[in-house]
Scaffold this motif. Structure first.
Motif, PDB file in Angstrom:
ATOM      1  N   ALA A  56      12.790  -3.145  -1.040  1.00  0.00           N
ATOM      2  CA  ALA A  56      12.028  -2.420  -1.891  1.00  0.00           C
ATOM      3  C   ALA A  56      10.567  -2.813  -1.733  1.00  0.00           C
ATOM      4  O   ALA A  56       9.574  -2.123  -1.364  1.00  0.00           O
ATOM      5  CB  ALA A  56      12.298  -2.775  -3.207  1.00  0.00           C
ATOM      6  N   VAL A  57      10.345  -4.375  -1.536  1.00  0.00           N
ATOM      7  CA  VAL A  57       8.790  -4.603  -1.229  1.00  0.00           C
ATOM      8  C   VAL A  57       8.646  -4.189   0.404  1.00  0.00           C
ATOM      9  O   VAL A  57       7.307  -3.581   0.508  1.00  0.00           O
ATOM     10  CB  VAL A  57       8.732  -6.249  -1.288  1.00  0.00           C
ATOM     11  CG1 VAL A  57       7.741  -6.521  -0.607  1.00  0.00           C
ATOM     12  CG2 VAL A  57       9.013  -6.632  -2.588  1.00  0.00           C
ATOM     13  N   SER A  59       9.500  -1.769   2.064  1.00  0.00           N
ATOM     14  CA  SER A  59       9.393  -0.291   2.260  1.00  0.00           C
ATOM     15  C   SER A  59       8.468   0.269   1.148  1.00  0.00           C
ATOM     16  O   SER A  59       8.160   1.595   1.565  1.00  0.00           O
ATOM     17  CB  SER A  59      10.764   0.313   2.082  1.00  0.00           C
ATOM     18  OG  SER A  59      11.191   0.393   0.957  1.00  0.00           O
ATOM     19  N   HIS A  60       7.857  -0.450   0.392  1.00  0.00           N
ATOM     20  CA  HIS A  60       6.769   0.009  -0.518  1.00  0.00           C
ATOM     21  C   HIS A  60       5.590   0.333   0.285  1.00  0.00           C
ATOM     22  O   HIS A  60       5.127  -0.089   1.256  1.00  0.00           O
ATOM     23  CB  HIS A  60       6.897  -1.072  -1.565  1.00  0.00           C
ATOM     24  CG  HIS A  60       6.152  -0.455  -2.944  1.00  0.00           C
ATOM     25  ND1 HIS A  60       4.727  -0.353  -3.146  1.00  0.00           N
ATOM     26  CD2 HIS A  60       6.890   0.087  -3.911  1.00  0.00           C
ATOM     27  CE1 HIS A  60       4.745   0.402  -4.492  1.00  0.00           C
ATOM     28  NE2 HIS A  60       5.862   0.342  -4.994  1.00  0.00           N
ATOM     29  N   GLU A  61       5.075   1.414  -0.261  1.00  0.00           N
ATOM     30  CA  GLU A  61       3.669   1.910   0.217  1.00  0.00           C
ATOM     31  C   GLU A  61       2.560   0.814   0.262  1.00  0.00           C
ATOM     32  O   GLU A  61       2.461  -0.039  -0.562  1.00  0.00           O
ATOM     33  CB  GLU A  61       3.100   3.064  -0.707  1.00  0.00           C
ATOM     34  CG  GLU A  61       1.841   3.465  -0.005  1.00  0.00           C
ATOM     35  CD  GLU A  61       1.482   4.825  -1.126  1.00  0.00           C
ATOM     36  OE1 GLU A  61       0.141   4.906  -0.878  1.00  0.00           O
ATOM     37  OE2 GLU A  61       2.047   5.331  -1.762  1.00  0.00           O
ATOM     38  N   ALA A  65       4.386  -4.531  -3.347  1.00  0.00           N
ATOM     39  CA  ALA A  65       4.996  -3.960  -4.531  1.00  0.00           C
ATOM     40  C   ALA A  65       4.650  -4.776  -5.840  1.00  0.00           C
ATOM     41  O   ALA A  65       4.883  -6.012  -5.752  1.00  0.00           O
ATOM     42  CB  ALA A  65       6.309  -3.820  -4.415  1.00  0.00           C
ATOM     43  N   ASP A  69       7.513  -2.390 -10.305  1.00  0.00           N
ATOM     44  CA  ASP A  69       7.818  -1.384  -9.457  1.00  0.00           C
ATOM     45  C   ASP A  69       9.221  -1.463  -8.893  1.00  0.00           C
ATOM     46  O   ASP A  69       9.954  -0.248  -8.609  1.00  0.00           O
ATOM     47  CB  ASP A  69       6.744  -0.646  -8.437  1.00  0.00           C
ATOM     48  CG  ASP A  69       5.485  -0.341  -8.917  1.00  0.00           C
ATOM     49  OD1 ASP A  69       5.685   0.195 -10.149  1.00  0.00           O
ATOM     50  OD2 ASP A  69       4.543  -0.615  -8.330  1.00  0.00           O
ATOM     51  N   ILE A  70       9.590  -2.824  -8.753  1.00  0.00           N
ATOM     52  CA  ILE A  70      11.063  -3.055  -8.032  1.00  0.00           C
ATOM     53  C   ILE A  70      11.916  -3.707  -8.830  1.00  0.00           C
ATOM     54  O   ILE A  70      13.054  -3.931  -8.342  1.00  0.00           O
ATOM     55  CB  ILE A  70      10.319  -3.734  -6.752  1.00  0.00           C
ATOM     56  CG1 ILE A  70      10.053  -5.121  -7.348  1.00  0.00           C
ATOM     57  CG2 ILE A  70       9.552  -3.213  -5.587  1.00  0.00           C
ATOM     58  CD1 ILE A  70       9.896  -6.290  -6.263  1.00  0.00           C
ATOM     59  N   TYR A 103       2.577  -9.335  -7.511  1.00  0.00           N
ATOM     60  CA  TYR A 103       2.530  -8.354  -6.363  1.00  0.00           C
ATOM     61  C   TYR A 103       3.231  -9.232  -5.408  1.00  0.00           C
ATOM     62  O   TYR A 103       2.837 -10.380  -5.000  1.00  0.00           O
ATOM     63  CB  TYR A 103       1.420  -7.582  -6.143  1.00  0.00           C
ATOM     64  CG  TYR A 103       0.712  -6.599  -6.984  1.00  0.00           C
ATOM     65  CD1 TYR A 103       0.879  -5.498  -6.825  1.00  0.00           C
ATOM     66  CD2 TYR A 103       0.208  -7.225  -8.195  1.00  0.00           C
ATOM     67  CE1 TYR A 103       0.413  -4.388  -7.759  1.00  0.00           C
ATOM     68  CE2 TYR A 103      -0.330  -6.271  -8.984  1.00  0.00           C
ATOM     69  CZ  TYR A 103      -0.278  -4.928  -8.784  1.00  0.00           C
ATOM     70  OH  TYR A 103      -0.713  -3.804  -9.741  1.00  0.00           O
ATOM     71  N   ARG A 105       4.473  -9.308  -1.373  1.00  0.00           N
ATOM     72  CA  ARG A 105       4.371  -8.719   0.151  1.00  0.00           C
ATOM     73  C   ARG A 105       5.079  -9.540   1.324  1.00  0.00           C
ATOM     74  O   ARG A 105       5.575 -10.731   0.996  1.00  0.00           O
ATOM     75  CB  ARG A 105       2.954  -9.048   0.387  1.00  0.00           C
ATOM     76  CG  ARG A 105       2.588  -8.533   1.610  1.00  0.00           C
ATOM     77  CD  ARG A 105       1.313  -8.652   2.152  1.00  0.00           C
ATOM     78  NE  ARG A 105       0.244  -7.772   1.478  1.00  0.00           N
ATOM     79  CZ  ARG A 105      -0.014  -6.362   1.623  1.00  0.00           C
ATOM     80  NH1 ARG A 105       0.416  -5.843   2.932  1.00  0.00           N
ATOM     81  NH2 ARG A 105      -0.736  -5.625   0.903  1.00  0.00           N
TER      82      ARG A 105
END
Length: 121
Positions: A56-57, A59-61, A65, A69-70, A103, A105
Motif C-alpha cells: 500500500a505504501v 504503490s501509493h501516489e 502514504a 490512508d492504509i 506518513y 515511505r
C-alpha cells in the motif's frame, strides 16, 4: 528485550548514495551478517498484513502514504501500528510525523536493493 543490532537493508556509500547490503543470491553464499539482514527483511514481509501495508505504501501516489490512508487491512489500529513498526525496524519503511498523522515511505533504493538481491545473474 535484548539489545539487538539492527542491520539496514541498505548501507550508505560515499560515491553512490545507497547500496544494497547483500549481493544477489546467485552470486555467492551470504556471510552471516548478510543472511541476518536479508532474513529480517523476508521475515517482515512474510506476514500477509505487513506485505499488504508495504504494498500500500509502495504503490501509493508519490510513494508515500499517511497511516490514515492504509490502515484498512482488517486489523485494529494498534495492530497496524505494530506491523508498520516491524517494517521500519527491518529497514523497509521510513516515517515522518506531520501534525497528528504519520506518513510512511518506501525509498526507491529499497525496492532496487530487493530486486538486486533476487536477481539472477
Amino acid at each position: 528485550m535484548p539489545n539487538t543490532k539492527v542491520l539496514p537493508l541498505l548501507e550508505p556509500s560515499v560515491d553512490e548514495g545507497v547500496v544494497p547490503c547483500c549481493p544477489p543470491l546467485t552470486e555467492r553464499p551470504f556471510t552471516a551478517e548478510e543472511a541476518e539482514t536479508a532474513a529480517r527483511m523476508f521475515k517482515a514481509l512474510g506476514d500477509p498484513v505487513r506485505l499488504r501495508l508495504f504494498s500500500a505504501v509502495a504503490s501509493h501516489e508519490g510513494g508515500e502514504a499517511c497511516v490514515c490512508d492504509i490502515s484498512d487491512v482488517g486489523v485494529s489500529q494498534p495492530t497496524v501500528s505494530h506491523h508498520l513498526k516491524k517494517l521500519k525496524e527491518a529497514g523497509l519503511l521510513t516515517s515522518e510525523r506531520r501534525g497528528t498523522w504519520v506518513y510512511y515511505r518506501v525509498t526507491p533504493s529499497v525496492l532496487a536493493a530487493m530486486g538486486q538481491l533476487l536477481a539472477i545473474r
